[in-house]
Design a protein around this motif. Sequence first.
Motif, PDB file in Angstrom:
ATOM      1  N   LYS A   1     -15.815  31.758  -3.346  1.00  0.00           N
ATOM      2  CA  LYS A   1     -15.542  30.341  -3.090  1.00  0.00           C
ATOM      3  C   LYS A   1     -14.441  30.182  -2.032  1.00  0.00           C
ATOM      4  N   ILE A   2     -14.799  29.468  -0.974  1.00  0.00           N
ATOM      5  CA  ILE A   2     -13.873  29.212   0.131  1.00  0.00           C
ATOM      6  C   ILE A   2     -13.533  27.726   0.144  1.00  0.00           C
ATOM      7  N   VAL A   3     -12.236  27.413   0.127  1.00  0.00           N
ATOM      8  CA  VAL A   3     -11.769  26.028   0.177  1.00  0.00           C
ATOM      9  C   VAL A   3     -10.994  25.802   1.465  1.00  0.00           C
ATOM     10  N   ILE A   4     -11.347  24.731   2.176  1.00  0.00           N
ATOM     11  CA  ILE A   4     -10.664  24.364   3.419  1.00  0.00           C
ATOM     12  C   ILE A   4     -10.052  22.983   3.214  1.00  0.00           C
ATOM     13  N   GLY A   5      -8.735  22.853   3.439  1.00  0.00           N
ATOM     14  CA  GLY A   5      -8.112  21.554   3.196  1.00  0.00           C
ATOM     15  C   GLY A   5      -6.750  21.410   3.843  1.00  0.00           C
ATOM     16  N   ASP A   6      -6.169  20.213   3.650  1.00  0.00           N
ATOM     17  CA  ASP A   6      -4.902  19.918   4.324  1.00  0.00           C
ATOM     18  C   ASP A   6      -3.875  19.217   3.449  1.00  0.00           C
ATOM     19  N   SER A   7      -4.243  18.807   2.238  1.00  0.00           N
ATOM     20  CA  SER A   7      -3.358  17.924   1.483  1.00  0.00           C
ATOM     21  C   SER A   7      -3.119  18.423   0.069  1.00  0.00           C
ATOM     22  N   VAL A   8      -2.118  17.819  -0.593  1.00  0.00           N
ATOM     23  CA  VAL A   8      -1.871  18.144  -2.000  1.00  0.00           C
ATOM     24  C   VAL A   8      -3.080  17.768  -2.849  1.00  0.00           C
TER      25      VAL A   8
ATOM     26  N   GLU B   1      -6.262   6.256  -9.258  1.00  0.00           N
ATOM     27  CA  GLU B   1      -5.455   5.050  -9.438  1.00  0.00           C
ATOM     28  C   GLU B   1      -4.840   4.603  -8.118  1.00  0.00           C
ATOM     29  N   GLY B   2      -4.242   5.551  -7.401  1.00  0.00           N
ATOM     30  CA  GLY B   2      -3.571   5.193  -6.154  1.00  0.00           C
ATOM     31  C   GLY B   2      -4.519   4.702  -5.085  1.00  0.00           C
ATOM     32  N   VAL B   3      -5.605   5.447  -4.852  1.00  0.00           N
ATOM     33  CA  VAL B   3      -6.561   5.071  -3.807  1.00  0.00           C
ATOM     34  C   VAL B   3      -7.274   3.782  -4.181  1.00  0.00           C
ATOM     35  N   GLY B   4      -7.663   3.663  -5.435  1.00  0.00           N
ATOM     36  CA  GLY B   4      -8.318   2.434  -5.882  1.00  0.00           C
ATOM     37  C   GLY B   4      -7.447   1.214  -5.675  1.00  0.00           C
ATOM     38  N   ASN B   5      -6.167   1.342  -5.993  1.00  0.00           N
ATOM     39  CA  ASN B   5      -5.249   0.214  -5.825  1.00  0.00           C
ATOM     40  C   ASN B   5      -4.984  -0.100  -4.352  1.00  0.00           C
TER      41      ASN B   5
ATOM     42  N   TRP C   1       0.815  -1.218   0.000  1.00  0.00           N
ATOM     43  CA  TRP C   1       0.000   0.000   0.000  1.00  0.00           C
ATOM     44  C   TRP C   1       0.846   1.265   0.000  1.00  0.00           C
ATOM     45  N   GLU C   2       2.014   1.234   0.649  1.00  0.00           N
ATOM     46  CA  GLU C   2       2.831   2.440   0.778  1.00  0.00           C
ATOM     47  C   GLU C   2       3.330   2.935  -0.578  1.00  0.00           C
ATOM     48  N   LYS C   3       3.569   2.018  -1.496  1.00  0.00           N
ATOM     49  CA  LYS C   3       4.013   2.412  -2.834  1.00  0.00           C
ATOM     50  C   LYS C   3       2.960   3.293  -3.498  1.00  0.00           C
ATOM     51  N   TRP C   4       1.695   2.875  -3.405  1.00  0.00           N
ATOM     52  CA  TRP C   4       0.621   3.658  -4.023  1.00  0.00           C
ATOM     53  C   TRP C   4       0.448   4.992  -3.317  1.00  0.00           C
ATOM     54  N   LYS C   5       0.534   4.989  -1.997  1.00  0.00           N
ATOM     55  CA  LYS C   5       0.400   6.231  -1.228  1.00  0.00           C
ATOM     56  C   LYS C   5       1.472   7.234  -1.617  1.00  0.00           C
ATOM     57  N   ASP C   6       2.716   6.793  -1.685  1.00  0.00           N
ATOM     58  CA  ASP C   6       3.825   7.690  -2.008  1.00  0.00           C
ATOM     59  C   ASP C   6       3.684   8.261  -3.420  1.00  0.00           C
ATOM     60  N   GLN C   7       3.223   7.445  -4.348  1.00  0.00           N
ATOM     61  CA  GLN C   7       3.090   7.912  -5.725  1.00  0.00           C
ATOM     62  C   GLN C   7       1.980   8.944  -5.861  1.00  0.00           C
ATOM     63  N   VAL C   8       0.904   8.801  -5.062  1.00  0.00           N
ATOM     64  CA  VAL C   8      -0.157   9.808  -5.062  1.00  0.00           C
ATOM     65  C   VAL C   8       0.354  11.117  -4.480  1.00  0.00           C
TER      66      VAL C   8
END
Length: 219
Positions: free
Chosen positions: A162-169, A47-51, A31-38
Motif C-alpha cells: 500500500k502506497i499513500v501519497i499526501g500533503d496534510s495532517v 465537522e470542520g469541513v461541513g461547517n 471559516w478560519e476558526k473551523w479550519k484551525d480546529q481541524v
Amino acid sequence: MKPIIFCDFDGTVTDSDNIISIMKHFGPKGWEKWKDQVLNQEISISEGVGNMFALLESEKKEEIIRYVKETAKIRPGFTEMVQYAKAETIPFFIVSGGMDFFIEPLLQEIISPKFVYCNKAHFDQNDIRIEWPYTCDDLCTNHCGCCKPSIMRSLSEKDHFKIVIGDSVTDFEAAKKADLVIARDRLLEECIKQGITHCEFTDFFDVIEIVKQNLEVKA
C-alpha cells in the motif's frame, strides 16, 4: 508484489488546497476558526469541513466551480503518474476529503470518476450541504468524513503493498496504514515528528521515481 496507490487530491494533485483557497477567496465569516480546529486536530474533519461549507450560499455554486477551474493547478507529472500506473497495472485511486463538484471537473480528462473517492456537495438548500458517502468503518473512530483508512481496507488485499501519497495532517491516519508514504508539507512534518518512514516529493515525476525504486527493491 501487488502495489496499490492511494493519492490525496487537494494540495497533493493540485498545488494548493482548494477548500482553503475557496474559503480565502469567498471569505465567509468564521471559516478560519473551523479550519484551525481541524488542522490542530481539535475537531473532526467532517465537522470542520461541513461547517465551513455551510457558511457559503448554494447560489454561488457556478461561481465557485469557475474560480477553482481558473486557479487550481495540477502538479507537474500527475498525468504521467496516472499513465505509468495504468501501464504497470497498478491500481491508482484518488482518496480525498475534497468535494465532487470541483474535483471531477479538474480530473475529467485524466482519470475516470470510478477511481475517485471524495465527498459530495448538495446545493438544494440555502447553504451548501455536504454528504459523506465514505464514512469510517468499525475500525476507525475518528469521524473522518471521507475515511481514507476505511477506503484502503475496502480496496486492498492482505498481499497488497500500500502506497499513500499526501500533503496534510488529514492524510496521517492513512499514512500509518501504508507500506510506503510519499509526503510533502504538513504530512511530511508529521511523519518526521512521529517517526514514520517516508519519502519526500515535490512533483509527480519524483513520485514515479520513488515508486519505481521501491518496487525494484521490494521485488
